[in-house]
Design a protein around this motif. Sequence first.
Motif, PDB file in Angstrom:
ATOM      1  N   LYS A  20       0.779  -0.856  -0.347  1.00 39.55           N
ATOM      2  CA  LYS A  20       0.064   0.043   0.050  1.00 39.55           C
ATOM      3  C   LYS A  20       1.190   1.208  -0.335  1.00 39.55           C
ATOM      4  O   LYS A  20       2.489   1.425   0.883  1.00 39.55           O
ATOM      5  CB  LYS A  20      -0.628   0.084   0.806  1.00 39.55           C
ATOM      6  N   ASP A  21       0.698   2.562  -1.062  1.00 44.66           N
ATOM      7  CA  ASP A  21       1.238   3.144  -0.988  1.00 44.66           C
ATOM      8  C   ASP A  21      -0.056   4.747   0.284  1.00 44.66           C
ATOM      9  O   ASP A  21      -0.847   4.162   0.994  1.00 44.66           O
ATOM     10  CB  ASP A  21       0.950   3.648  -1.815  1.00 44.66           C
ATOM     11  N   ASN A  22       0.374   5.816   0.701  1.00 44.03           N
ATOM     12  CA  ASN A  22       0.003   6.477   1.711  1.00 44.03           C
ATOM     13  C   ASN A  22       0.132   5.906   3.118  1.00 44.03           C
ATOM     14  O   ASN A  22      -1.271   5.980   3.353  1.00 44.03           O
ATOM     15  CB  ASN A  22      -1.570   7.313   1.237  1.00 44.03           C
TER      16      ASN A  22
ATOM     17  N   ASP B 250       9.450   7.999   1.297  1.00 42.52           N
ATOM     18  CA  ASP B 250       8.104   8.190   0.424  1.00 42.52           C
ATOM     19  C   ASP B 250       7.706   6.026   0.824  1.00 42.52           C
ATOM     20  O   ASP B 250       8.744   5.654   0.474  1.00 42.52           O
ATOM     21  CB  ASP B 250       7.856   7.669  -0.875  1.00 42.52           C
TER      22      ASP B 250
ATOM     23  N   GLU C  20      -1.899   0.220   5.205  1.00 37.59           N
ATOM     24  CA  GLU C  20      -1.845   0.811   5.706  1.00 37.59           C
ATOM     25  C   GLU C  20      -1.153   1.801   6.942  1.00 37.59           C
ATOM     26  O   GLU C  20      -0.665   2.326   7.389  1.00 37.59           O
ATOM     27  CB  GLU C  20      -3.230   2.427   5.369  1.00 37.59           C
TER      28      GLU C  20
ATOM     29  N   THR D  35       7.559  10.818   9.255  1.00 36.57           N
ATOM     30  CA  THR D  35       8.406  11.545   8.040  1.00 36.57           C
ATOM     31  C   THR D  35      10.412  11.161   8.938  1.00 36.57           C
ATOM     32  O   THR D  35      10.738  11.861   9.645  1.00 36.57           O
ATOM     33  CB  THR D  35       8.066  12.347   8.100  1.00 36.57           C
TER      34      THR D  35
END
Length: 126
Positions: free
Chosen positions: A11-13, A32, A38, A18
């Motif tokens: 999965k992305d996002n 990224d 998620e 960070t």
Amino acid sequence: MKSVILDQGWKDNIFEYTYYVSDPVNGWIEDDGIATDEERYLGGYHTRLFELNNGDVVGSAHHDDPFPHEADEFETAKDVVAEFFDGNVNNWWVLYDHRELDNEVGTPNLEPWNDGEATCIYKVGS
């Protein structure tokens, strides 16, 4: 590179803290992140990708334990991601434990352990 991993169902996002790396041209670059889930409340694999100014992508793979997401292993995660590219019909070349980074963490055979060796993944013809 990212699309190959996402094609494996990752999965992305995703939910993550960070992290940044320093790039000589672009300064601090934000990661990224991609992962098997998620939120990874029950744990899961997680990789941080950083695209450098020359187009190279640097990644850091690990497995998170259940929330609050502390890394509980590195070596298997590194191999899981590399195997997405090993033998891939799209001309990827994988060199396992190819570069010594001199950043070993922990004790061998006791997790979390990082052997300090980077697996390098290259796109043939790039």
